[in-house]
Design an enzyme around this catalytic site. Sequence first.
Site, mmCIF file in Angstrom:
data_model
loop_
_atom_site.group_PDB
_atom_site.id
_atom_site.type_symbol
_atom_site.label_atom_id
_atom_site.label_comp_id
_atom_site.label_asym_id
_atom_site.label_seq_id
_atom_site.Cartn_x
_atom_site.Cartn_y
_atom_site.Cartn_z
ATOM 1 N N HIS A 36 -10.469 4.103 2.148
ATOM 2 C CA HIS A 36 -10.076 2.765 1.712
ATOM 3 C C HIS A 36 -10.481 2.553 0.253
ATOM 4 O O HIS A 36 -11.643 2.257 -0.024
ATOM 5 C CB HIS A 36 -10.758 1.699 2.571
ATOM 6 C CG HIS A 36 -10.234 1.600 3.958
ATOM 7 N ND1 HIS A 36 -9.174 0.790 4.293
ATOM 8 C CD2 HIS A 36 -10.604 2.222 5.108
ATOM 9 C CE1 HIS A 36 -8.919 0.897 5.592
ATOM 10 N NE2 HIS A 36 -9.773 1.769 6.110
ATOM 11 N N CYS A 93 -5.288 4.623 4.723
ATOM 12 C CA CYS A 93 -5.855 4.824 6.058
ATOM 13 C C CYS A 93 -4.730 5.018 7.083
ATOM 14 O O CYS A 93 -4.026 6.012 7.048
ATOM 15 C CB CYS A 93 -6.800 3.690 6.423
ATOM 16 S SG CYS A 93 -7.870 4.074 7.837
ATOM 17 N N GLU A 133 -9.868 0.053 -1.546
ATOM 18 C CA GLU A 133 -10.263 -1.350 -1.718
ATOM 19 C C GLU A 133 -11.684 -1.615 -1.247
ATOM 20 O O GLU A 133 -12.243 -2.683 -1.515
ATOM 21 C CB GLU A 133 -9.270 -2.270 -0.991
ATOM 22 C CG GLU A 133 -9.438 -2.362 0.519
ATOM 23 C CD GLU A 133 -8.849 -1.194 1.297
ATOM 24 O OE1 GLU A 133 -8.847 -1.266 2.537
ATOM 25 O OE2 GLU A 133 -8.391 -0.222 0.675
#
Length: 208
Positions: free
Chosen positions: A187, A79, A189
């Site tokens: 992202h 990001c 994650e």
Amino acid sequence: MIAIVDYKMGNLASVRKALEYIHLECRITDDPDFIRSADALILPGVGAIAPAMRALQEKGLDVAVKEFAATGKPMLGICLGMQLMLSESEEGASENGNVKALGLIPGVVRKFPSEATVEKGLKVPQIGWNKLTDVKGSLLREDDFVYFVHSYYCDPESPEDAAAYTEYGLKYACALEKGNLFATQFHPEKSGEAGLQILERFGRRIKK
């Protein structure tokens, strides 16, 4: 050991949790020496690029990250971390020009133009899931859906550095790959199984 750079502007806990879930050893750190010696590096980030650069510079983390990148060991920007890896950003630009970034991958971070978003009924920031297309990056897979939160997009100088694209009003490079350097605007994650697989492939780049 993967070093997760702590400059007080990242999704640190989420990144660490995802890495630990797939059994990758990691440490959140703001120690330049540890960053230089790590086996791999993740530069996360949430927020604006100008304060992010100041935060990195205050502790010498900008120099440590650049030195790490030059070692050839794997590095992943996420990001804002991806945007920091480019040359400069229109975000926070002044009469003196764009905000200078780390300059690891030549390119400019640009604001979504209103004619591509607002006039098409799209909100900025882009928040939500979107599909990867034109994938050529080694960590990514065609048509995976991943999670985005951002108001600016990356425009690499060389199309060869684009690892994947997505569309939000316009088609833009949402991932980069240049040698040992990887970056995702989304992202991983927060992108479910697809994101965990991306992190697993990144982990396989670490030399044992």
